[in-house]
Design a protein around this motif. Structure first.
Motif, PDB file in Angstrom:
ATOM      1  N   ALA A  58     -68.052  68.327  42.450  1.00 24.71           N
ATOM      2  CA  ALA A  58     -68.062  68.095  41.425  1.00 24.71           C
ATOM      3  C   ALA A  58     -68.731  67.692  40.126  1.00 24.71           C
ATOM      4  N   LYS A  59     -69.820  68.273  40.723  1.00 20.49           N
ATOM      5  CA  LYS A  59     -70.675  69.060  39.752  1.00 20.49           C
ATOM      6  C   LYS A  59     -70.492  70.122  38.820  1.00 20.49           C
ATOM      7  N   LYS A  61     -67.167  70.429  38.170  1.00 19.69           N
ATOM      8  CA  LYS A  61     -66.364  70.133  37.304  1.00 19.69           C
ATOM      9  C   LYS A  61     -66.674  68.835  35.894  1.00 19.69           C
ATOM     10  N   GLN A  62     -67.746  68.335  36.456  1.00 24.67           N
ATOM     11  CA  GLN A  62     -68.476  67.846  35.743  1.00 24.67           C
ATOM     12  C   GLN A  62     -69.475  69.037  34.207  1.00 24.67           C
ATOM     13  N   ASP A  63     -69.377  69.622  34.869  1.00 23.14           N
ATOM     14  CA  ASP A  63     -70.305  70.652  33.784  1.00 23.14           C
ATOM     15  C   ASP A  63     -69.215  71.615  32.939  1.00 23.14           C
ATOM     16  N   ARG A  64     -67.524  71.547  33.578  1.00 23.59           N
ATOM     17  CA  ARG A  64     -66.869  71.663  32.915  1.00 23.59           C
ATOM     18  C   ARG A  64     -66.316  70.791  31.970  1.00 23.59           C
ATOM     19  N   ILE A  65     -66.492  70.358  32.139  1.00 25.70           N
ATOM     20  CA  ILE A  65     -66.035  69.180  31.335  1.00 25.70           C
ATOM     21  C   ILE A  65     -67.297  68.883  30.039  1.00 25.70           C
ATOM     22  N   ASP A  66     -68.466  68.665  30.568  1.00 29.14           N
ATOM     23  CA  ASP A  66     -69.836  68.898  29.418  1.00 29.14           C
ATOM     24  C   ASP A  66     -68.943  70.338  28.972  1.00 29.14           C
ATOM     25  N   ARG A  69     -66.254  69.563  26.508  1.00 28.47           N
ATOM     26  CA  ARG A  69     -66.793  68.392  25.256  1.00 28.47           C
ATOM     27  C   ARG A  69     -67.452  69.028  24.080  1.00 28.47           C
ATOM     28  N   LYS A  76     -70.791  63.623  23.870  1.00 32.47           N
ATOM     29  CA  LYS A  76     -70.982  63.263  25.558  1.00 32.47           C
ATOM     30  C   LYS A  76     -71.393  61.456  26.357  1.00 32.47           C
ATOM     31  N   LYS A  77     -70.323  61.316  27.129  1.00 36.03           N
ATOM     32  CA  LYS A  77     -70.441  60.278  27.501  1.00 36.03           C
ATOM     33  C   LYS A  77     -72.269  59.759  28.367  1.00 36.03           C
ATOM     34  N   LYS A  79     -74.554  57.504  30.257  1.00 36.07           N
ATOM     35  CA  LYS A  79     -74.382  56.690  31.632  1.00 36.07           C
ATOM     36  C   LYS A  79     -75.157  55.497  31.967  1.00 36.07           C
TER      37      LYS A  79
END
Length: 79
Positions: A58-59, A61-66, A69, A76-77, A79
């Motif tokens: 999950a980390k 994946k989130q790093d890839r998304i960031d 972006r 960035k979104k 939180k």
């Protein structure tokens, strides 16, 4: 992992008769290996290992998304 390293060092010291370990019983020297087996059995049975793997994925994946972006210039979104 640490228990294995302790066990290997203790085993080597016992075999080479180095330091105070040479006088210890073999049961004491080999006990870190038994504790490592018990730890792995507990970690697999309780789901601890699987949960750490899921968190790691999950980390990543989130790093890839960031990263994507940032490359597109999007904010960035929050939180």
């Amino acid at each position: 992992m640490y228990l294995l390293l302790i066990g290997i060092v203790g085993l080597a010291m016992k075999y080479l008769e180095m330091g105070p370990v040479a006088d210890w019983s073999w049961w004491i020297v080999l006990s870190p290996f038994a504790l490592a087996v018990a730890w792995w059995a507990w970690a697999d049975a309780s789901g601890y290992t699987k949960q750490r793997e899921i968190d790691k994925m999950a980390k990543r994946k989130q790093d890839r998304i960031d990263k994507q972006r940032d490359a597109m210039g999007m904010l960035k979104k929050r939180k």
